[in-house]
Design a protein around this motif. Structure first.
Motif, short mmCIF file in Angstrom:
data_model
loop_
_atom_site.label_atom_id
_atom_site.label_comp_id
_atom_site.label_asym_id
_atom_site.label_seq_id
_atom_site.Cartn_x
_atom_site.Cartn_y
_atom_site.Cartn_z
N UNK A 157 2.00 16.34 -52.63
CA UNK A 157 2.64 15.27 -51.86
C UNK A 157 3.74 15.88 -51.01
N UNK A 158 4.12 15.12 -50.02
CA UNK A 158 5.16 15.56 -49.09
C UNK A 158 6.10 14.39 -48.85
N UNK A 159 7.39 14.67 -48.78
CA UNK A 159 8.38 13.64 -48.48
C UNK A 159 8.90 13.93 -47.09
N UNK A 160 8.73 12.95 -46.21
CA UNK A 160 9.11 13.12 -44.81
C UNK A 160 9.86 11.89 -44.35
N UNK A 161 10.89 12.06 -43.59
CA UNK A 161 11.67 10.90 -43.14
C UNK A 161 11.43 10.57 -41.67
N UNK A 162 10.58 11.32 -41.01
CA UNK A 162 10.30 11.06 -39.60
C UNK A 162 9.11 10.12 -39.47
N UNK A 163 9.32 9.02 -38.75
CA UNK A 163 8.28 8.04 -38.53
C UNK A 163 7.71 8.20 -37.13
N UNK A 164 6.40 8.03 -37.01
CA UNK A 164 5.79 7.98 -35.69
C UNK A 164 6.05 6.59 -35.11
N UNK A 165 5.93 6.42 -33.81
CA UNK A 165 6.12 5.08 -33.23
C UNK A 165 5.14 4.05 -33.82
#
Length: 174
Positions: A157-165
């Motif tokens: 799993x990966x934790x990412x805080x960047x959202x795509x539009x």
């Protein structure tokens, strides 16, 4: 010689000290420090991170059939979708925490990913989960998702805080 006064001998007092109270206090102190020591241990979760110097350790591409994205939002909302956002394999779903919600989804997707990998000659490769907590979600939501991943035996799993539009629009619409 008979008239000599008798020597008065002083009485020897018994010089024993009663240590019962001292023993009781010492046992209470030992118990107190054992309990405080046990309660002050930090509660931590193991988090395995890849070696940053290793190029082959972390996959750069994951098949669309093995990818699941979980978006965390305020008020304990979970939105999940399979595949890539421009062409999601399934429509996005609003989910709840617990065994009939996100856990059931994780178990199903992991089973499907294992079957897909076995058909394509790469057995044992389960689902890869992307966790994306929004700025409105809280830390407890992230911990609950990590617990659900542990229960479902999902290792990647990966934790990412960047959202795509597209993901931002998806959060706003649900």
């Amino acid at each position: 010689m008979e008239n000599l006064p008798k020597k008065i001998r002083s009485k020897k007092l018994n010089s024993r000290v009663d240590l019962t109270a001292m023993v009781s206090v010492s046992f209470l102190l030992i118990i107190f420090f054992m309990v405080v020591g046990e309660l002050s241990k930090p509660k931590v979760m193991d988090l395995n991170l890849p070696d940053l110097d290793c190029d082959d350790c972390f996959p750069t591409y994951v098949e669309e059939n093995r990818c699941l994205t979980i978006l965390l939002d305020k008020n304990n909302r979970i939105i999940s979708y399979s595949g890539l956002i421009p062409t999601p394999a399934n429509t996005s779903k609003k989910m709840e925490y617990g065994k009939n919600g996100i856990r059931k989804e994780l178990l199903e997707k992991n089973k499907m990913a294992l079957e897909y990998s076995a058909k394509h000659g790469k057995p044992g490769r389960g689902v890869v989960v992307m966790i994306k907590p929004s700025k409105n979600s809280n830390y407890g939501n992230l911990i609950e998702i990590l617990d659900e991943l542990k229960i479902a035996n999902i290792d990647f799993y990966n934790i990412d805080s960047e959202f795509t539009p597209e993901e931002t629009k998806l959060l706003a619409s649900k």
